[in-house]
Design a protein around this motif. Structure first.
Motif, mmCIF file in Angstrom:
data_model
loop_
_atom_site.group_PDB
_atom_site.id
_atom_site.type_symbol
_atom_site.label_atom_id
_atom_site.label_comp_id
_atom_site.label_asym_id
_atom_site.label_seq_id
_atom_site.Cartn_x
_atom_site.Cartn_y
_atom_site.Cartn_z
ATOM 1 N N LYS A 1 0.840 -0.993 -0.236
ATOM 2 C CA LYS A 1 0.415 -0.003 0.250
ATOM 3 C C LYS A 1 1.087 0.903 -0.228
ATOM 4 N N GLY A 2 0.588 1.845 -0.751
ATOM 5 C CA GLY A 2 1.182 3.348 -1.171
ATOM 6 C C GLY A 2 2.712 2.868 -1.645
ATOM 7 N N GLY A 3 3.789 4.134 -1.043
ATOM 8 C CA GLY A 3 5.263 3.675 -2.294
ATOM 9 C C GLY A 3 5.261 4.236 -3.477
ATOM 10 N N ASP A 4 4.308 5.072 -4.092
ATOM 11 C CA ASP A 4 4.127 5.770 -5.250
ATOM 12 C C ASP A 4 3.997 7.168 -4.719
ATOM 13 N N ASP A 5 3.963 7.487 -3.513
ATOM 14 C CA ASP A 5 2.961 8.303 -3.587
ATOM 15 C C ASP A 5 4.096 9.455 -2.295
ATOM 16 N N PHE A 6 5.355 9.618 -2.363
ATOM 17 C CA PHE A 6 5.735 10.599 -1.553
ATOM 18 C C PHE A 6 6.109 11.768 -2.186
ATOM 19 N N ASP A 7 6.236 12.555 -1.413
ATOM 20 C CA ASP A 7 6.367 13.747 -1.676
ATOM 21 C C ASP A 7 8.228 14.084 -1.962
ATOM 22 N N THR A 8 8.085 14.197 -3.540
ATOM 23 C CA THR A 8 9.557 14.228 -3.848
ATOM 24 C C THR A 8 10.430 15.304 -3.661
ATOM 25 N N SER A 9 9.455 16.563 -3.162
ATOM 26 C CA SER A 9 10.564 17.305 -3.006
ATOM 27 C C SER A 9 11.098 16.878 -1.072
ATOM 28 N N TYR A 10 10.881 15.523 -0.603
ATOM 29 C CA TYR A 10 11.674 15.138 0.208
ATOM 30 C C TYR A 10 12.045 14.279 0.342
ATOM 31 N N ALA A 11 11.132 13.180 -0.480
ATOM 32 C CA ALA A 11 12.784 11.991 -1.023
ATOM 33 C C ALA A 11 12.479 11.729 -2.123
ATOM 34 N N SER B 1 17.525 -2.760 -7.569
ATOM 35 C CA SER B 1 16.586 -1.824 -8.515
ATOM 36 C C SER B 1 16.400 0.015 -7.708
ATOM 37 N N THR B 2 16.879 1.066 -9.114
ATOM 38 C CA THR B 2 17.586 2.214 -8.281
ATOM 39 C C THR B 2 16.596 2.769 -8.938
ATOM 40 N N ARG B 3 15.476 3.870 -8.333
ATOM 41 C CA ARG B 3 14.967 4.770 -8.840
ATOM 42 C C ARG B 3 15.105 6.030 -8.578
ATOM 43 N N ASP B 4 15.334 6.982 -9.776
ATOM 44 C CA ASP B 4 15.679 8.641 -9.127
ATOM 45 C C ASP B 4 13.604 9.379 -8.677
ATOM 46 N N ASP B 5 13.206 8.768 -8.443
ATOM 47 C CA ASP B 5 12.305 8.963 -8.244
ATOM 48 C C ASP B 5 11.462 8.987 -6.933
ATOM 49 N N ALA B 6 12.189 8.480 -6.720
ATOM 50 C CA ALA B 6 11.649 7.366 -5.029
ATOM 51 C C ALA B 6 10.211 6.603 -4.948
ATOM 52 N N LEU C 1 16.182 -9.058 2.118
ATOM 53 C CA LEU C 1 15.880 -7.775 1.103
ATOM 54 C C LEU C 1 16.005 -6.469 2.211
ATOM 55 N N ARG C 2 16.543 -5.899 1.216
ATOM 56 C CA ARG C 2 17.054 -4.489 1.546
ATOM 57 C C ARG C 2 16.097 -3.177 1.646
ATOM 58 N N ILE C 3 15.696 -2.472 1.790
ATOM 59 C CA ILE C 3 14.555 -1.066 1.183
ATOM 60 C C ILE C 3 15.382 0.217 1.773
ATOM 61 N N ASN C 4 15.849 0.965 0.493
ATOM 62 C CA ASN C 4 16.759 2.100 1.305
ATOM 63 C C ASN C 4 16.074 3.589 0.473
ATOM 64 N N VAL C 5 15.565 4.362 1.705
ATOM 65 C CA VAL C 5 14.821 6.051 0.815
ATOM 66 C C VAL C 5 16.057 7.079 0.866
ATOM 67 N N SER C 6 16.337 7.657 0.416
ATOM 68 C CA SER C 6 16.542 8.872 0.284
ATOM 69 C C SER C 6 15.884 10.134 0.765
ATOM 70 N N ILE C 7 15.870 10.876 1.779
ATOM 71 C CA ILE C 7 15.237 12.053 2.046
ATOM 72 C C ILE C 7 15.770 13.198 2.367
ATOM 73 N N LYS C 8 15.183 13.747 2.768
ATOM 74 C CA LYS C 8 16.020 15.268 2.603
ATOM 75 C C LYS C 8 15.586 15.720 4.031
#
Length: 393
Positions: A140-150, A257-262, A309-316
């Protein structure tokens, strides 16, 4: 008349007793002619050791493992060498401090490995078989982060291949056979997902930098992962750059798998679909991924058992890292938050791989990232975040 004492039973080994007795010959080390002292003389100095190995290993436990050896030649001193070489830092994240040279280690040295796994992952090892869930639609979710932070995300998974020792212990021949298997499997994959395989020993320095290939670290050299570097190491990159498969690096296989849109949902979907296809191809070649009933998927490191499995998200984040309650929040969310070279950029990742299934682990990180961003926004408006602090999970 001499009285024979009854054998001492160790509960952690009971479920493997029959297997242990069949695997361990009366004097397995005699075939190697190792000149060693008694277990008491060989016991390592762990006074300043901050790894889980150093905290858990006792002279009695060391003595029980001392004369055991797997069929491929792994002895207990091979298992604990990483923690002795790098004793860790009491102020940082506690590492496992041990590796398995082959899958048999998790059975033969289960008395030790089970305790390390339980301590690191904070989840009890039981007779219950771990379940996998690769149904990405359950996320559920994971495609709706605020991209100004994630701003970026990475989903990775590691797997070991049956009938081969792990990279810390495998021979050159095994490593080259693993590469041949990977070639055949990845050729199958290219029918559905176009890509290209690059052999590391055929790349110049500029090409290695372009593929973000780093030279072996001192730690990898010490524990044997980087032996004969870069012989039989390879990286496969999909044409659309959505997926990278590493062969014979720290593990037999590592998918990233890496994505620049988080977009964690899409990265997780890519991993799930590709991993299931690779599993099918390897089964056809009669070399399935290594699975053990009590632990799930296993590789060389106990830190990756279960799901791998490892999940890594870069956030400001600017204000939240300075908040006094942040350590407690991270503990309650069961995640890690690591600093980067940038003063406002942090990597948020799952802290464990054992216990929850794949979807549950990904959901945990997705929910945590959303909450951290919500807290940062409240702090920017000078609003208290206490009501957002979760209860202990």
């Amino acid at each position: 008349m001499w009285k024979v004492k009854p054998p001492v039973a160790f509960p952690m080994e009971m479920r493997y007793q029959a297997i242990l007795e069949s695997l361990a010959p009366p004097d397995p080390l005699s075939q190697f002619h190792l000149k060693r002292g008694s277990p008491e003389e060989e016991f390592p100095d762990l006074c300043r050791n901050s790894t889980w190995m150093g905290r858990i290993l006792t002279p009695a436990m060391y003595c029980r493992q001392f004369n055991r050896c797997t069929h491929s030649g792994v002895i207990f001193d091979d298992v604990i060498r990483p923690g002795i070489e790098e004793p860790g830092d009491c102020t940082g994240t506690v590492s496992v401090g041990c590796v398995a040279g082959d899958a048999e280690c998790y059975i033969l040295f289960c008395d030790f490995f089970d305790r390390v796994i339980e301590a690191y992952h904070e989840h009890k090892v039981s007779n219950q078989t771990p379940e996998s869930d690769f149904n990405y639609d359950n996320l559920k979710g994971g495609d709706d982060f605020d991209t100004s932070y994630a701003i970026r995300c990475e989903v990775s998974v590691v797997r070991g291949i049956e009938d081969f020792c792990f990279p810390t212990h495998c021979s050159r021949g095994e490593r080259r056979q693993l590469l041949l298997l990977a070639r055949r499997v990845l050729q199958q994959l290219e029918k559905e997902l176009p890509g290209c395989l690059f052999l590391l020993d055929g790349l110049n320095q500029e090409q290695q930098m372009g593929l973000k290939i780093n030279p072996p670290s001192s730690s990898q050299l010490r524990i044997g992962v980087a032996r004969d570097w870069p012989d039989a190491r390879a990286v496969w990159v999909s044409k659309d750059s959505s997926l990278v498969v590493w062969v014979n690096m720290e593990d037999h296989l590592k998918l990233v798998s890496t994505r620049d849109d988080a977009n964690v949902a899409e990265a997780f979907k890519c991993i799930c679909i590709t991993l299931q296809k690779l599993e099918e191809y390897y089964k056809e070649l009669r070399h399935p991924f290594i699975w053990q009933q009590q632990l799930g998927w296993v590789t060389s490191s106990p830190a990756d058992v279960g799901t791998g499995l490892r999940i890594n998200v870069s956030i400001k984040l600017q204000l939240l890292p300075q908040h006094k309650r942040l350590p407690d929040i991270l503990k309650r969310l069961r995640i890690r938050m690591d600093k980067t070279d940038s003063p406002t950029l942090y990597h948020v990742s799952s802290a464990a791989t054992f216990g929850p299934n794949e979807v549950e682990l990904t959901q945990l990180v997705v929910d945590a990232v959303k909450l951290l961003i919500a807290m940062e926004k409240r702090l920017e408006r000078d609003i208290d975040i206490d009501e957002l602090v979760p209860t202990q999970k």
